[in-house]
Design a protein around this motif. Sequence first.
Motif, PDB file in Angstrom:
ATOM      1  N   ARG A  31       0.818  -1.220   0.000  1.00 51.56           N
ATOM      2  CA  ARG A  31       0.000   0.000   0.000  1.00 51.56           C
ATOM      3  C   ARG A  31       0.854   1.273   0.000  1.00 51.56           C
ATOM      4  N   LEU A  32       1.950   1.216  -0.731  1.00 50.37           N
ATOM      5  CA  LEU A  32       2.805   2.387  -0.871  1.00 50.37           C
ATOM      6  C   LEU A  32       2.238   3.292  -1.961  1.00 50.37           C
ATOM      7  N   PRO A  33       2.372   4.596  -1.801  1.00 45.40           N
ATOM      8  CA  PRO A  33       1.801   5.534  -2.773  1.00 45.40           C
ATOM      9  C   PRO A  33       2.691   5.689  -4.012  1.00 45.40           C
ATOM     10  N   VAL A  34       2.748   4.634  -4.810  1.00 47.35           N
ATOM     11  CA  VAL A  34       3.563   4.621  -6.015  1.00 47.35           C
ATOM     12  C   VAL A  34       2.688   4.187  -7.182  1.00 47.35           C
ATOM     13  N   THR A  35       2.801   4.896  -8.288  1.00 46.61           N
ATOM     14  CA  THR A  35       2.032   4.505  -9.472  1.00 46.61           C
ATOM     15  C   THR A  35       2.848   4.791 -10.736  1.00 46.61           C
ATOM     16  N   LEU A  36       2.422   4.186 -11.819  1.00 49.43           N
ATOM     17  CA  LEU A  36       3.087   4.354 -13.106  1.00 49.43           C
ATOM     18  C   LEU A  36       2.071   4.843 -14.128  1.00 49.43           C
ATOM     19  N   ILE A  37       2.455   5.844 -14.872  1.00 46.38           N
ATOM     20  CA  ILE A  37       1.691   6.289 -16.031  1.00 46.38           C
ATOM     21  C   ILE A  37       2.637   6.147 -17.208  1.00 46.38           C
ATOM     22  N   GLY A  38       2.304   5.252 -18.085  1.00 48.06           N
ATOM     23  CA  GLY A  38       3.175   4.979 -19.215  1.00 48.06           C
ATOM     24  C   GLY A  38       2.427   5.071 -20.523  1.00 48.06           C
ATOM     25  N   SER A  39       3.190   5.160 -21.592  1.00 46.64           N
ATOM     26  CA  SER A  39       2.578   5.158 -22.912  1.00 46.64           C
ATOM     27  C   SER A  39       3.427   4.309 -23.831  1.00 46.64           C
ATOM     28  N   GLY A  40       2.790   3.826 -24.876  1.00 40.14           N
ATOM     29  CA  GLY A  40       3.495   3.002 -25.845  1.00 40.14           C
ATOM     30  C   GLY A  40       2.580   2.617 -26.981  1.00 40.14           C
ATOM     31  N   LEU A  41       3.138   1.933 -27.914  1.00 41.77           N
ATOM     32  CA  LEU A  41       2.393   1.466 -29.077  1.00 41.77           C
ATOM     33  C   LEU A  41       1.506   0.283 -28.693  1.00 41.77           C
ATOM     34  N   PRO A  42       0.552  -0.092 -29.543  1.00 41.60           N
ATOM     35  CA  PRO A  42      -0.396  -1.156 -29.200  1.00 41.60           C
ATOM     36  C   PRO A  42       0.245  -2.485 -28.763  1.00 41.60           C
ATOM     37  N   GLN A  43       1.445  -2.798 -29.243  1.00 44.80           N
ATOM     38  CA  GLN A  43       2.065  -4.059 -28.854  1.00 44.80           C
ATOM     39  C   GLN A  43       2.521  -4.062 -27.394  1.00 44.80           C
ATOM     40  N   LEU A  44       2.397  -2.931 -26.703  1.00 44.25           N
ATOM     41  CA  LEU A  44       2.803  -2.841 -25.304  1.00 44.25           C
ATOM     42  C   LEU A  44       2.054  -3.835 -24.434  1.00 44.25           C
ATOM     43  N   VAL A  45       0.777  -4.035 -24.688  1.00 42.57           N
ATOM     44  CA  VAL A  45      -0.020  -4.966 -23.876  1.00 42.57           C
ATOM     45  C   VAL A  45       0.605  -6.358 -23.905  1.00 42.57           C
ATOM     46  N   GLY A  46       0.945  -6.857 -25.070  1.00 38.96           N
ATOM     47  CA  GLY A  46       1.571  -8.163 -25.185  1.00 38.96           C
ATOM     48  C   GLY A  46       2.953  -8.190 -24.560  1.00 38.96           C
ATOM     49  N   HIS A  47       3.692  -7.122 -24.706  1.00 38.65           N
ATOM     50  CA  HIS A  47       5.038  -7.021 -24.138  1.00 38.65           C
ATOM     51  C   HIS A  47       4.975  -7.099 -22.616  1.00 38.65           C
ATOM     52  N   VAL A  48       4.025  -6.398 -22.023  1.00 35.30           N
ATOM     53  CA  VAL A  48       3.837  -6.424 -20.572  1.00 35.30           C
ATOM     54  C   VAL A  48       3.459  -7.835 -20.123  1.00 35.30           C
ATOM     55  N   GLY A  49       2.561  -8.493 -20.855  1.00 39.64           N
ATOM     56  CA  GLY A  49       2.162  -9.856 -20.523  1.00 39.64           C
ATOM     57  C   GLY A  49       3.301 -10.845 -20.639  1.00 39.64           C
ATOM     58  N   SER A  50       4.196 -10.628 -21.579  1.00 39.85           N
ATOM     59  CA  SER A  50       5.364 -11.499 -21.729  1.00 39.85           C
ATOM     60  C   SER A  50       6.350 -11.304 -20.576  1.00 39.85           C
ATOM     61  N   ALA A  51       6.466 -10.075 -20.106  1.00 37.26           N
ATOM     62  CA  ALA A  51       7.404  -9.779 -19.021  1.00 37.26           C
ATOM     63  C   ALA A  51       6.944 -10.403 -17.709  1.00 37.26           C
ATOM     64  N   LYS A  52       5.667 -10.288 -17.419  1.00 37.27           N
ATOM     65  CA  LYS A  52       5.072 -10.874 -16.210  1.00 37.27           C
ATOM     66  C   LYS A  52       3.636 -11.232 -16.550  1.00 37.27           C
ATOM     67  N   SER A  53       3.298 -12.497 -16.444  1.00 37.35           N
ATOM     68  CA  SER A  53       1.975 -12.953 -16.890  1.00 37.35           C
ATOM     69  C   SER A  53       0.830 -12.278 -16.144  1.00 37.35           C
ATOM     70  N   TYR A  54       1.021 -11.927 -14.897  1.00 41.45           N
ATOM     71  CA  TYR A  54      -0.049 -11.295 -14.115  1.00 41.45           C
ATOM     72  C   TYR A  54      -0.177  -9.796 -14.391  1.00 41.45           C
ATOM     73  N   ALA A  55       0.747  -9.226 -15.117  1.00 36.88           N
ATOM     74  CA  ALA A  55       0.804  -7.779 -15.290  1.00 36.88           C
ATOM     75  C   ALA A  55      -0.393  -7.209 -16.043  1.00 36.88           C
ATOM     76  N   GLU A  56      -0.937  -7.963 -16.986  1.00 32.11           N
ATOM     77  CA  GLU A  56      -2.072  -7.432 -17.755  1.00 32.11           C
ATOM     78  C   GLU A  56      -3.266  -7.135 -16.858  1.00 32.11           C
ATOM     79  N   ARG A  57      -3.358  -7.828 -15.720  1.00 28.27           N
ATOM     80  CA  ARG A  57      -4.459  -7.580 -14.781  1.00 28.27           C
ATOM     81  C   ARG A  57      -4.155  -6.417 -13.836  1.00 28.27           C
ATOM     82  N   MET A  58      -2.900  -6.022 -13.744  1.00 30.68           N
ATOM     83  CA  MET A  58      -2.509  -4.936 -12.844  1.00 30.68           C
ATOM     84  C   MET A  58      -2.783  -3.556 -13.411  1.00 30.68           C
ATOM     85  N   PHE A  59      -2.766  -3.452 -14.714  1.00 30.46           N
ATOM     86  CA  PHE A  59      -2.823  -2.151 -15.360  1.00 30.46           C
ATOM     87  C   PHE A  59      -4.049  -2.030 -16.255  1.00 30.46           C
TER      88      PHE A  59
END
Length: 101
Positions: A31-59
Amino acid sequence: MLVLFIDELQYVEERQLGALITALHRAAQRRLPVTLIGSGLPQLVGHVGSAKSYAERMFSFPEVGPLSGEAARKALEAPAARLGVKYAGEALDEDQERHDP
């Protein structure tokens, strides 16, 4: 509150992206007050999922498209007006003609 702003996230190497996602996940668990605002091309969603499988549900991945002609005009005129600057109407019309078919 710490907010990280990162542009062009699709270019972050998978290992580094995975480390960033893990750190954000741990911060959220604690519960630390840290957040990310990022931008990228449409393939970012797949890239995030490849990096960590649970990540697509985090963002959330809202898609932002191009501005309409009127919105683009306001985006140029409003900040300029606050500084006492005004664009020539012909310049704004020419730009809009190039972008609106």
